[in-house]
Design an enzyme around this catalytic site. Structure first.
Site, short mmCIF file in Angstrom:
data_model
loop_
_atom_site.label_atom_id
_atom_site.label_comp_id
_atom_site.label_asym_id
_atom_site.label_seq_id
_atom_site.Cartn_x
_atom_site.Cartn_y
_atom_site.Cartn_z
CD GLU A 93 -2.83 -1.34 2.33
OE1 GLU A 93 -3.95 -1.80 2.12
OE2 GLU A 93 -2.43 -1.04 3.45
CB CYS A 106 3.10 7.63 3.01
SG CYS A 106 3.48 6.40 4.26
CB CYS A 113 6.98 -5.28 8.50
SG CYS A 113 8.33 -4.39 9.33
CB CYS A 117 6.30 -2.40 16.00
SG CYS A 117 7.97 -2.01 15.46
CB CYS A 120 2.90 -1.55 13.53
SG CYS A 120 2.95 -1.20 11.75
N GLY A 164 6.89 -1.96 5.84
CA GLY A 164 8.26 -2.47 5.80
C GLY A 164 9.29 -1.60 6.49
CD GLU A 165 13.50 -0.35 9.34
OE1 GLU A 165 12.57 0.10 10.03
OE2 GLU A 165 14.44 0.37 8.95
CB SER A 219 9.69 4.51 14.84
OG SER A 219 9.35 4.83 13.51
CG LEU A 220 12.81 7.40 20.81
CD1 LEU A 220 14.11 6.70 20.47
CD2 LEU A 220 13.11 8.80 21.38
CG HIS A 221 7.03 4.69 19.07
ND1 HIS A 221 6.39 5.79 18.58
CD2 HIS A 221 7.15 3.85 18.03
CE1 HIS A 221 6.13 5.61 17.28
NE2 HIS A 221 6.60 4.45 16.92
CB CYS A 338 1.17 6.15 11.08
SG CYS A 338 1.93 7.60 10.47
N1 SAH Z 1 9.59 0.63 9.65
C1 SAH Z 1 9.67 2.06 9.59
C2 SAH Z 1 8.64 2.70 8.69
C3 SAH Z 1 7.20 2.20 8.76
S1 SAH Z 1 6.18 2.70 10.10
C4 SAH Z 1 9.59 2.65 10.98
O1 SAH Z 1 9.38 1.90 11.92
O2 SAH Z 1 9.80 3.84 11.14
C5 SAH Z 1 5.88 4.41 9.96
C6 SAH Z 1 5.56 5.06 11.31
O3 SAH Z 1 4.25 4.69 11.77
C7 SAH Z 1 6.51 4.63 12.42
O4 SAH Z 1 6.88 5.75 13.19
C8 SAH Z 1 5.65 3.70 13.25
O5 SAH Z 1 6.13 3.56 14.54
C9 SAH Z 1 4.31 4.37 13.15
N2 SAH Z 1 3.18 3.51 13.49
C10 SAH Z 1 3.06 2.19 13.36
N3 SAH Z 1 1.86 1.77 13.78
C11 SAH Z 1 1.20 2.87 14.19
C12 SAH Z 1 -0.12 3.09 14.69
N4 SAH Z 1 -0.97 2.10 14.85
N5 SAH Z 1 -0.46 4.37 14.97
C13 SAH Z 1 0.40 5.40 14.77
N6 SAH Z 1 1.64 5.25 14.29
C14 SAH Z 1 2.03 4.00 13.99
#
Ligand code: SAH
Length: 345
Positions: A93, A106, A113, A117, A120, A164-165, A219-221, A338
């Site tokens: 997508e 995007c 992937c 996480c 996601c 994907g990463e 993507s720190l979180h 996202c």
């Molecule tokens: N693998 C890469 C790029 C894909 S994810 C990465 O991890 O950065 C793109 C962004 O969406 C990342 O910051 C990820 O943490 C965030 N993301 C994933 N699932 C999400 C969700 N359910 N709600 C909001 N952001 C999310």
């Protein structure tokens, strides 16, 4: 009969050599290269500056693998989500995100992937394969067309935040970006491209060594190891300290700030101590923070934090001179936000 080769796997030099070997002029290779990339042509018949015989010869030897927009959904906010069919019928997508002044593509870098996480939707699919450079390039071409058609201007920005990463498909992603930024491709500026990663220290250092010119988002979180490990298993392999060292390495070489993407979840990372830890982390590396809204995925295990908690983060970061943006979610009604990309269709 031998299997036809994918012509877009050839470099310009290889195309030139092909013509020389077939008793034709090498510069035909340049012409074909221009059709394949700059003009993104998917049919030999459209290559009108080539003779019929030349086109037939190409047809005999090669195929032009390309993507197709299999399904397009438009959100009430103008966001467009595409289900993209690859030449082997797999689906990824990609999303067009409009704002008043620009449109952002995007794009996906892998089918599925491997990173798990737990918040996601894409992680629910296992990793099937890497995308080829042309499959990444074509997503950008398709979204640029949609941007011109539905928003009356060309595509302005690209983020690798789809499925994907990207750093686990390093070579192909960099090759795609090379073509996207090259004058022989789309001629877009690297400054308008952001690669988003879960944070793989070894590969971040490699980006710096390879002197890439695009932006880096991580993507720190959470800036607390136990919390981050709970949400992102990758943190068990390389923790926040290692990540930081690689980001400092990146900054020393590129002098470009890092963007941290950060979701605040209820009861996970919505306390003052979480925000304080984020401030401490940001102090160690030139960076800014994008607080992104959590987009619920089906099982409802996690919830977006209260606006009070978000405000607490903003206040804490700003009081400590860390630049912070609160990003609202786009395209939620079509599951294009996202972390919602999961091939529902
Ligand atoms: N693998 C890469 C790029 C894909 S994810 C990465 O991890 O950065 C793109 C962004 O969406 C990342 O910051 C990820 O943490 C965030 N993301 C994933 N699932 C999400 C969700 N359910 N709600 C909001 N952001 C999310």
């Amino acid at each position: 009969m031998t299997k036809k080769k994918d012509i877009r796997a050839l470099t310009k030099e290889e195309l030139r050599a092909f013509f020389s070997e077939n008793n034709d002029k090498a510069f035909r290779g340049n012409q074909v290269y221009e059709w394949l990339w700059q003009k993104a042509t998917y049919s030999f018949d459209d290559m009108t500056n080539l003779s019929k015989e030349t086109r037939n010869m190409l047809e005999e030897h090669f195929v032009i693998n390309h993507i197709e927009v299999d399904q397009m959904q438009r959100s009430i906010d103008g966001t467009i989500k595409n289900a993209i069919k690859l030449h082997d019928n797999m689906i990824v997508e990609s999303v067009l995100i409009p704002t008043d002044t620009r449109t952002t593509a995007c794009v996906s870098s892998q089918v599925g992937c491997s990173l798990d996480c737990n918040f996601c939707a894409t992680a629910r699919l296992k990793r099937m394969r890497n995308l080829n450079p042309d499959e990444i390039y074509d997503q950008v071409v398709a979204i640029d067309k949609q941007s011109r058609l539905y928003h009356n201007h060309k595509l302005s920005n690209i983020v690798f935040m789809g499925m994907g990463e990207p750093l686990l498909n390093y070579k192909n992603v960099l090759e795609a970006i090379d073509k996207i930024t090259s004058d022989e491709g789309l001629g877009m500026s690297s400054k308008r491209i952001t690669l988003s990663t879960v944070g793989i220290p070894k590969m971040i250092k490699k980006l710096a060594d390879d002197e890439v010119k695009f932006n880096l988002a991580v993507s720190l979180h959470s800036a607390i190891d136990e919390v981050r490990s709970k949400m992102m298993p990758i943190n068990d392999k390389s923790n926040l300290t290692e990540l930081l060292a690689s980001l400092q390495y990146w900054y020393a070489k590129t002098k470009r700030k890092i963007t941290f993407e950060y979701v605040v979840w209820k009861d996970i990372n919505d306390a003052q101590k979480d925000a304080n830890a984020l401030v401490d982390y940001c102090k160690k590396i030139p960076s800014k923070v994008n607080l992104i809204a959590y987009n619920a995925i089906d099982d409802g295990e996690f919830q977006q934090a209260s606006s009070k908690a978000i405000n607490m983060y903003v206040k804490t970061l700003e009081a400590n001179h860390v630049v912070v943006n609160v990003r609202r979610s786009r395209g939620e009604d079509i599951d294009a936000a996202c972390g919602q990309l999961a091939n529902k269709s």
